[in-house]
Design an enzyme around this catalytic site. Sequence first.
Site, PDB file in Angstrom:
ATOM      1  N   SER A   5       4.156   7.226  11.740  1.00  0.00           N
ATOM      2  CA  SER A   5       2.834   6.726  11.355  1.00  0.00           C
ATOM      3  C   SER A   5       2.696   5.209  11.423  1.00  0.00           C
ATOM      4  O   SER A   5       1.598   4.679  11.233  1.00  0.00           O
ATOM      5  CB  SER A   5       2.471   7.202   9.940  1.00  0.00           C
TER       6      SER A   5
ATOM      7  N   LYS B 201      -0.047   3.916  13.577  1.00  0.00           N
ATOM      8  CA  LYS B 201      -1.423   3.672  13.135  1.00  0.00           C
ATOM      9  C   LYS B 201      -1.744   2.183  13.022  1.00  0.00           C
ATOM     10  O   LYS B 201      -2.918   1.808  13.006  1.00  0.00           O
ATOM     11  CB  LYS B 201      -1.674   4.390  11.811  1.00  0.00           C
TER      12      LYS B 201
ATOM     13  N   SER C 226      -3.540   7.237   5.860  1.00  0.00           N
ATOM     14  CA  SER C 226      -2.718   7.594   7.028  1.00  0.00           C
ATOM     15  C   SER C 226      -3.204   8.885   7.661  1.00  0.00           C
ATOM     16  O   SER C 226      -2.412   9.743   8.057  1.00  0.00           O
ATOM     17  CB  SER C 226      -1.236   7.727   6.628  1.00  0.00           C
TER      18      SER C 226
ATOM     19  N   LYS D 125       2.464  -0.897   6.403  1.00  0.00           N
ATOM     20  CA  LYS D 125       2.316   0.518   6.711  1.00  0.00           C
ATOM     21  C   LYS D 125       3.629   1.280   6.572  1.00  0.00           C
ATOM     22  O   LYS D 125       4.693   0.760   6.883  1.00  0.00           O
ATOM     23  CB  LYS D 125       1.789   0.670   8.146  1.00  0.00           C
TER      24      LYS D 125
END
Length: 404
Positions: A76, A79, A139, A242
């Site tokens: 992730s 992202k 997310s 993140k």
Amino acid sequence: MKRILGTLLITGTIAGTAVADPGTAAPQESTLPPPSPAQKIPDPPHPDVRAYLLMDYTSGRVLFGEHYDERIDPASLTKMMTSYVIGQELKLGRIHLDDKVSISENAWSKNLGDSSKMFLEIGKTVPVDLLNKGIIIQSGNDACIAMAEHIAGSESSFASLMNEWGKRIGLRGSHFVNSHGLYNEQHYSTAYDMAVLGRALIKDLPEEYKIYSQKEFTFNGIRQMNRNRLLWDTSINVDGIKTGHISQVGYNLVASAVNSSNGMRLISVIIGDVSEKSRAANSLALLRYGLRFYEPYTPLAKGQVLLKKEVRLGELSEVPLGTLHDVSFAIPLESENRIKATYVMKESPLKAPITKGQVLGTLSFSLDGKTIYEVPLVALSDVAEGGFMSRMWDQMYMAVSGWF
């Protein structure tokens, strides 16, 4: 505290020959005694993870780390790249926060299993603003697909945009095939690239980056928390960035913190940790170490004349050299007196015409003999071509000088 160039030895190289040139700075002894025990700092943390690093935000220099150029699955963390593209599209005016996005069957949350999502419903319309927050805070994989289709028509076309922007910001080991980071063997990056990407988000898209500090977000009656545990840690000023997790790699985290006393920002990356708790603890250790044992150092201000160099064939006989931006980078505490500067000119003598900002050489800074930062050395003013007689004289002078 920023420090402007004062007593710093500057040496230059022209055509492979080293020359001393104090320029506008006062020289100091080239050999210094080793640091006293009080000046020494402890070894940095060494987390037991697949890859890690700590980066100086201002210069983009890696302060320390291991395996950060090895290929990894970003999960992730992908992202951040999706968010960067969205932020650039907003900045360029191609999309707007109040644009309504229709949720396709591809972006329907029911098609994404138990992966992280925003819980979008097929056929509904959702504003860009909410989808963007769903990507960054929750997310949401479904939100990523919805925005990819809205911007580029399909996720594969959006991935092309991701790769193009990646090249522009200096990613050197990444390739994206989707917007969310679900496993694909052709989808990869490195810890270094994730730090570069985080730096680009902060530097290029400050409004977009503000969202990364938000701790929670509620959509469709469902309240979800930001998975970056460091946002709740009051011992350190973390404002992003993140998290990511995939079974093939483990737990990842890119984080950034600022030293409130001197403004120094650092970026940490942890790849392949064993748990959410461990990745937060290891990231915290990296950031705390850097904020405690490094300090910002600004040896040269924007437009400050570093030295002057001879010019031939011009209406002026010399040109001032310096940098177009402040030269600033993080150094270990109490190491300022061990920093040395050297420059390498592209040619000598310089020949007119010369334009302001033209790169004429490279300025390098070293600590204990190891180069830690380099910047272009540029002309700080124009030098127009001289008159006919002046050019003739200089041509004769250079020809005669070449004989000897």
